[in-house]
Design a protein around this motif. Structure first.
Motif, short mmCIF file in Angstrom:
data_model
loop_
_atom_site.label_atom_id
_atom_site.label_comp_id
_atom_site.label_asym_id
_atom_site.label_seq_id
_atom_site.Cartn_x
_atom_site.Cartn_y
_atom_site.Cartn_z
N ASN A 40 4.47 -64.84 0.34
CA ASN A 40 3.21 -64.11 0.35
C ASN A 40 2.24 -64.67 -0.68
OD1 ASN A 40 4.34 -62.42 2.27
ND2 ASN A 40 4.97 -60.90 0.76
N VAL A 41 2.70 -65.65 -1.45
CA VAL A 41 1.85 -66.27 -2.47
C VAL A 41 1.78 -67.77 -2.22
CG1 VAL A 41 2.31 -64.54 -4.25
CG2 VAL A 41 3.82 -66.49 -4.05
N ASN A 42 0.67 -68.35 -2.61
CA ASN A 42 0.51 -69.80 -2.50
C ASN A 42 1.14 -70.46 -3.72
OD1 ASN A 42 -1.02 -69.78 -0.10
ND2 ASN A 42 -2.84 -69.21 -1.25
N ILE A 43 2.02 -71.42 -3.46
CA ILE A 43 2.71 -72.09 -4.56
C ILE A 43 2.61 -73.59 -4.36
CG2 ILE A 43 4.93 -72.50 -5.66
CD1 ILE A 43 5.69 -69.68 -5.00
N MET A 44 2.12 -74.25 -5.38
CA MET A 44 2.16 -75.72 -5.45
C MET A 44 2.89 -76.01 -6.75
SD MET A 44 -0.21 -78.36 -4.21
CE MET A 44 -0.28 -80.08 -4.55
N LEU A 84 19.88 -78.47 -7.95
CA LEU A 84 20.84 -77.40 -8.15
C LEU A 84 22.02 -77.61 -7.21
CD1 LEU A 84 18.57 -74.26 -8.42
CD2 LEU A 84 19.92 -75.30 -10.23
N GLU A 85 23.22 -77.42 -7.73
CA GLU A 85 24.42 -77.65 -6.94
C GLU A 85 24.70 -76.52 -5.96
OE1 GLU A 85 26.18 -80.48 -6.90
OE2 GLU A 85 24.71 -81.27 -8.31
N LYS A 86 24.80 -75.30 -6.46
CA LYS A 86 25.14 -74.17 -5.60
C LYS A 86 23.92 -73.29 -5.41
CE LYS A 86 30.00 -74.04 -6.59
NZ LYS A 86 31.17 -73.19 -6.73
N LYS A 87 23.23 -73.49 -4.30
CA LYS A 87 22.01 -72.74 -4.05
C LYS A 87 22.28 -71.29 -3.67
CE LYS A 87 19.13 -76.65 -2.98
NZ LYS A 87 18.17 -77.25 -2.08
N ASP A 88 23.51 -70.98 -3.30
CA ASP A 88 23.82 -69.59 -2.96
C ASP A 88 23.93 -68.71 -4.20
OD1 ASP A 88 26.10 -71.03 -3.65
OD2 ASP A 88 27.42 -69.67 -2.56
N LEU A 89 23.98 -69.33 -5.38
CA LEU A 89 24.03 -68.58 -6.64
C LEU A 89 22.67 -68.54 -7.33
CD1 LEU A 89 27.41 -69.90 -8.07
CD2 LEU A 89 26.96 -67.71 -6.98
N VAL A 90 21.60 -68.76 -6.58
CA VAL A 90 20.26 -68.82 -7.15
C VAL A 90 19.43 -67.66 -6.61
CG1 VAL A 90 18.14 -70.18 -7.29
CG2 VAL A 90 20.35 -71.32 -7.36
N SER A 91 18.77 -66.96 -7.53
CA SER A 91 17.80 -65.92 -7.17
C SER A 91 16.42 -66.46 -7.51
CB SER A 91 18.05 -64.65 -7.97
OG SER A 91 19.30 -64.12 -7.66
N ASN A 92 15.51 -66.37 -6.56
CA ASN A 92 14.17 -66.93 -6.75
C ASN A 92 13.16 -65.86 -7.09
OD1 ASN A 92 14.74 -69.73 -6.06
ND2 ASN A 92 15.07 -68.98 -3.99
N ILE A 93 12.30 -66.21 -8.05
CA ILE A 93 11.14 -65.39 -8.39
C ILE A 93 9.92 -66.28 -8.15
CG2 ILE A 93 9.89 -64.18 -10.22
CD1 ILE A 93 12.57 -63.57 -11.52
N TYR A 94 9.03 -65.83 -7.26
CA TYR A 94 7.84 -66.61 -6.91
C TYR A 94 6.64 -66.03 -7.63
CZ TYR A 94 10.95 -67.87 -3.08
OH TYR A 94 12.04 -68.29 -2.34
N VAL A 95 5.80 -66.92 -8.17
CA VAL A 95 4.58 -66.49 -8.87
C VAL A 95 3.44 -67.38 -8.40
CG1 VAL A 95 3.46 -66.10 -11.08
CG2 VAL A 95 5.93 -65.82 -10.89
N GLY A 96 2.37 -66.75 -7.93
CA GLY A 96 1.21 -67.50 -7.49
C GLY A 96 0.12 -66.56 -7.00
N GLY A 122 -5.91 -58.86 -4.74
CA GLY A 122 -6.82 -59.64 -5.58
C GLY A 122 -6.45 -61.12 -5.60
N THR A 123 -7.10 -61.84 -6.50
CA THR A 123 -6.90 -63.29 -6.56
C THR A 123 -6.17 -63.74 -7.82
OG1 THR A 123 -9.10 -63.54 -7.55
CG2 THR A 123 -8.94 -63.78 -5.16
N LEU A 124 -5.72 -62.80 -8.64
CA LEU A 124 -4.94 -63.16 -9.82
C LEU A 124 -3.50 -63.43 -9.40
CD1 LEU A 124 -6.26 -60.58 -12.42
CD2 LEU A 124 -6.83 -63.00 -12.24
N PRO A 125 -2.79 -64.28 -10.15
CA PRO A 125 -1.39 -64.57 -9.79
C PRO A 125 -0.54 -63.30 -9.77
CG PRO A 125 -2.17 -66.14 -11.41
CD PRO A 125 -3.23 -65.09 -11.28
N ARG A 126 0.32 -63.22 -8.77
CA ARG A 126 1.21 -62.07 -8.58
C ARG A 126 2.65 -62.54 -8.49
NH1 ARG A 126 -0.97 -56.81 -7.49
NH2 ARG A 126 1.25 -56.49 -7.32
#
Length: 155
Positions: A43-47, A57-69, A80-84
């Protein structure tokens, strides 16, 4: 009596469909193996920024992602247009990070919970203040294995 008959009324032989189920199942199996399902809709634009020293990363199943953009155009009216911050498929606040990490730990097997890595996928133009707030919340949640997602610098 002639050796060759010239009736002109020849019927075409029927097409054998005996191998059709085999072909269908081969195609089905191929697409099941070759297709990857996207777990999260962004839902956020990320570059992500570029980096020289990149490790996969070796084991991607043990990774939790936090997206910010910055929210995508269709969400900018509400957010709004501020990073979320985006956790899974929803926008969140910094205060939601501890409960997110707790739920991610609970969804893993008990012996793998200590090996959970948190990956920050952050837009390269995001200010460092929101990243610092996220890191403080991760410390409170005892999630100390942190990874920053980047892309390899083109050489």
């Amino acid at each position: 009596m002639s050796k060759f008959r010239k009736d002109g009324k020849k019927e075409l032989p029927a097409i054998s469909t005996a191998s059709l189920p085999d072909i269908v199942f081969m195609l089905l199996f191929f697409f099941m193996v070759a297709t990857t399902m996207r777990e999260v809709d962004l839902n956020v634009n990320i570059m992500v920024p570029e980096a020289n020293e990149v490790t996969k990363l070796e084991k991607k199943d043990l990774v939790s992602n936090i997206y910010v953009g910055v929210p995508m155009r269709k969400f900018q009216k509400n957010y709004g247009t501020l990073p979320r911050i985006q956790l899974n498929d929803q926008f969140a606040t910094v205060e939601d990070i501890q409960s997110f990490i707790a739920s991610e730990r609970e969804s893993r097997k008990e012996e793998l919970r200590n090996k959970l890595t948190t990956s920050l996928k952050v837009d390269q133009y995001t200010k460092m203040g929101i990243i610092t707030d996220i890191k403080q919340e991760l410390r409170k949640a005892s999630s100390l294995k942190l990874n920053y997602s980047t892309r390899q610098t083109a050489e």
